[in-house]
Design an enzyme around this catalytic site. Structure first.
Site, PDB file in Angstrom:
ATOM      1  N   GLY A  55      83.364  66.998  40.259  1.00  0.00           N
ATOM      2  CA  GLY A  55      84.062  66.436  41.405  1.00  0.00           C
ATOM      3  C   GLY A  55      84.088  67.513  42.481  1.00  0.00           C
ATOM      4  N   ALA A  56      83.732  67.128  43.703  1.00  0.00           N
ATOM      5  CA  ALA A  56      83.478  68.119  44.754  1.00  0.00           C
ATOM      6  C   ALA A  56      84.612  69.142  44.963  1.00  0.00           C
ATOM      7  CB  ALA A  56      83.122  67.401  46.050  1.00  0.00           C
ATOM      8  N   ARG A  97      75.216  73.763  41.252  1.00  0.00           N
ATOM      9  CA  ARG A  97      74.963  72.354  41.607  1.00  0.00           C
ATOM     10  C   ARG A  97      74.709  72.299  43.121  1.00  0.00           C
ATOM     11  NH1 ARG A  97      78.792  67.834  39.219  1.00  0.00           N
ATOM     12  NH2 ARG A  97      76.911  66.591  39.534  1.00  0.00           N
ATOM     13  N   ASP A 246      80.739  63.708  48.127  1.00  0.00           N
ATOM     14  CA  ASP A 246      80.351  65.089  47.809  1.00  0.00           C
ATOM     15  C   ASP A 246      79.930  65.865  49.046  1.00  0.00           C
ATOM     16  OD1 ASP A 246      79.984  63.562  45.136  1.00  0.00           O
ATOM     17  OD2 ASP A 246      80.089  65.702  44.653  1.00  0.00           O
ATOM     18  N   LYS A 257      78.388  59.783  44.134  1.00  0.00           N
ATOM     19  CA  LYS A 257      77.740  59.472  42.851  1.00  0.00           C
ATOM     20  C   LYS A 257      76.741  58.328  42.970  1.00  0.00           C
ATOM     21  CE  LYS A 257      78.045  61.173  39.753  1.00  0.00           C
ATOM     22  NZ  LYS A 257      77.030  62.206  39.442  1.00  0.00           N
TER      23      LYS A 257
HETATM   24  O1  MRU Z   1      78.617  64.418  39.218  1.00  0.00           O
HETATM   25  P1  MRU Z   1      80.079  64.419  39.515  1.00  0.00           P
HETATM   26  O2  MRU Z   1      80.895  63.833  38.425  1.00  0.00           O
HETATM   27  O3  MRU Z   1      80.562  65.795  39.949  1.00  0.00           O
HETATM   28  O4  MRU Z   1      80.213  63.464  40.785  1.00  0.00           O
HETATM   29  C1  MRU Z   1      81.479  63.346  41.398  1.00  0.00           C
HETATM   30  C2  MRU Z   1      81.532  62.349  42.482  1.00  0.00           C
HETATM   31  O5  MRU Z   1      80.554  61.767  42.862  1.00  0.00           O
HETATM   32  C3  MRU Z   1      82.868  62.169  43.159  1.00  0.00           C
HETATM   33  O6  MRU Z   1      82.995  60.871  43.621  1.00  0.00           O
HETATM   34  C4  MRU Z   1      82.971  63.126  44.347  1.00  0.00           C
HETATM   35  O7  MRU Z   1      82.718  64.455  43.949  1.00  0.00           O
HETATM   36  C5  MRU Z   1      84.311  63.078  44.984  1.00  0.00           C
HETATM   37  S1  MRU Z   1      85.571  63.828  43.983  1.00  0.00           S
HETATM   38  C6  MRU Z   1      87.030  63.750  44.809  1.00  0.00           C
END
Ligand code: MRU
Length: 358
Positions: A55-56, A97, A246, A257
């Protein structure tokens, strides 16, 4: 470490600047609530890469603490060696990442903070200041998430159905979330919602994490496979879609995502408002449009296997982009801690997040 407490903290720093980081291992949820101890920068890098912390905003906070771990030993040496190590550590964490801009934002902020103290404070003092900065990033995120919740809750009507994708909850941030913060705040205001949770293939962040968080907070939720969203919308059960992001480009194109873009197209076809909830730290105003957002490609096993079990014939070709980009024109509003951005475009974005507060 298995957690026995009911208070969930995605990340915790233990001790002073010589201390360490604890992260909830999100790959184990919902079966087990376990924390992993991170004693060095390599363990933080691995935790980000393997989505133990994800999550970002949470990635950005973890990286900030990772910088502290990475320079602990170098703080006992001279200034030149300390800053050389700081450069190495931040460059290394930046390879974990590629898509969430919060990672790069946090690393830059940590570097800038250290640079401001160069020549004025010995490396031991800079180390202590870096921990204070990481803690500040962590604390600021709590306030940001609550503010996003307050602004977003105004958009939701009582008893409306809301669809969300992936996990933009407490686990993806310091504690309250972005998209889920809107739901938590609306519920705290006395409104009731029914949440449709996309399971979010291939790694099931919706089923494993969002469904778990909603259950913890007693919010009514229904889990659906990603390919059911259109049918649920057609049946009139969804009045709003809210997702996280993100990285958001200067024109409002938003990476989130994989599967988010399809949802935005479906929402437009059913005239359902599609909202993105994101902190100002998820905007990348240096890039003009979503075309320039780097999309992480992940391993084929995430698709061919499910929890170690093969689900597809050996040798099949696989494409596994972890994120997609939703064009700004499909986003009704972006919910930030500084208020709503609506309509979504260059000027409205520049007016709300053009000035960084850090
Ligand atoms: O691959 P991930 O689980 O890190 O992807 C996360 C997402 O796509 C979330 O929707 C995004 O980071 C927003 S978190 C507040």
């Amino acid at each position: 470490m298995t957690l026995k407490t009911s208070k969930i903290e995605t990340l915790r720093w233990i001790g002073d600047e010589r201390g360490h980081l604890m992260v909830i291992d999100q790959t184990m949820l919902p079966l087990e609530l376990i924390e992993r101890k991170c004693l060095d920068v390599e363990t933080v890098w691995e935790a980000i890469k393997q989505l133990r912390v994800r999550g970002a905003p949470a990635i950005g906070i973890a990286a900030a603490y990772g910088v502290v771990l990475g320079v602990q030993r170098a703080a006992r040496g001279d200034e030149g060696a300390f800053f050389a190590r700081l450069d190495d550590v931040t460059a290394y964490l930046a390879t974990s990442r590629p898509t969430a801009v919060n990672l790069f934002w946090a690393l830059e902020r940590m570097k800038r903070h250290a640079a401001d103290l160069r020549g004025k404070t010995p490396p031991t003092g800079i180390l202590a200041a870096l921990l204070a900065e990481a803690r500040a990033i962590h604390e600021e995120d709590r306030a940001i998430c609550h503010a996003i919740g307050r602004h977003g809750a105004e958009l939701l009507k009582d008893h409306s159905g809301v669809l969300t994708h992936c996990n933009a909850g407490g686990l993806a941030t310091s504690e309250y979330g972005t998209a889920l913060s809107v739901l938590f705040t609306s519920q705290d205001q006395g409104k009731r919602h029914h949440v449709f949770v996309d399971e979010t293939r291939p790694l099931l962040q919706g089923a494993r994490l969002t469904a778990w968080e909603l259950a913890q907070r007693g919010i009514e939720a229904t889990l659906i496979c990603d390919n059911m969203a259109g049918q649920v919308m057609r049946e009139g059960k969804v009045q709003a879609v809210i997702v996280g992001a993100d990285r958001i480009a200067a024109n409002g194109d938003a990476a989130n995502k994989i599967g988010t873009y399809s949802l935005a197209v479906l929402a437009a076809a059913h005239e359902i408002p599609f909202y993105v909830a994101a902190p100002s730290t998820s905007f990348d105003l240096k890039i003009d449009s979503g075309e320039q957002i780097p999309i992480e490609q992940r391993s084929s096993e995430e698709i061919t296997h499910c929890f170690g079990q093969p689900m597809a014939p050996e040798g099949i070709g696989v494409y596994n982009p972890a994120f997609d980009v939703t064009p700004a024109r499909l986003i009704k509003a972006i919910i930030t801690e500084r208020g709503l951005i609506e309509p979504v475009g260059r000027e409205t974005i520049a007016a709300v997040v053009g000035m960084r507060s850090d």
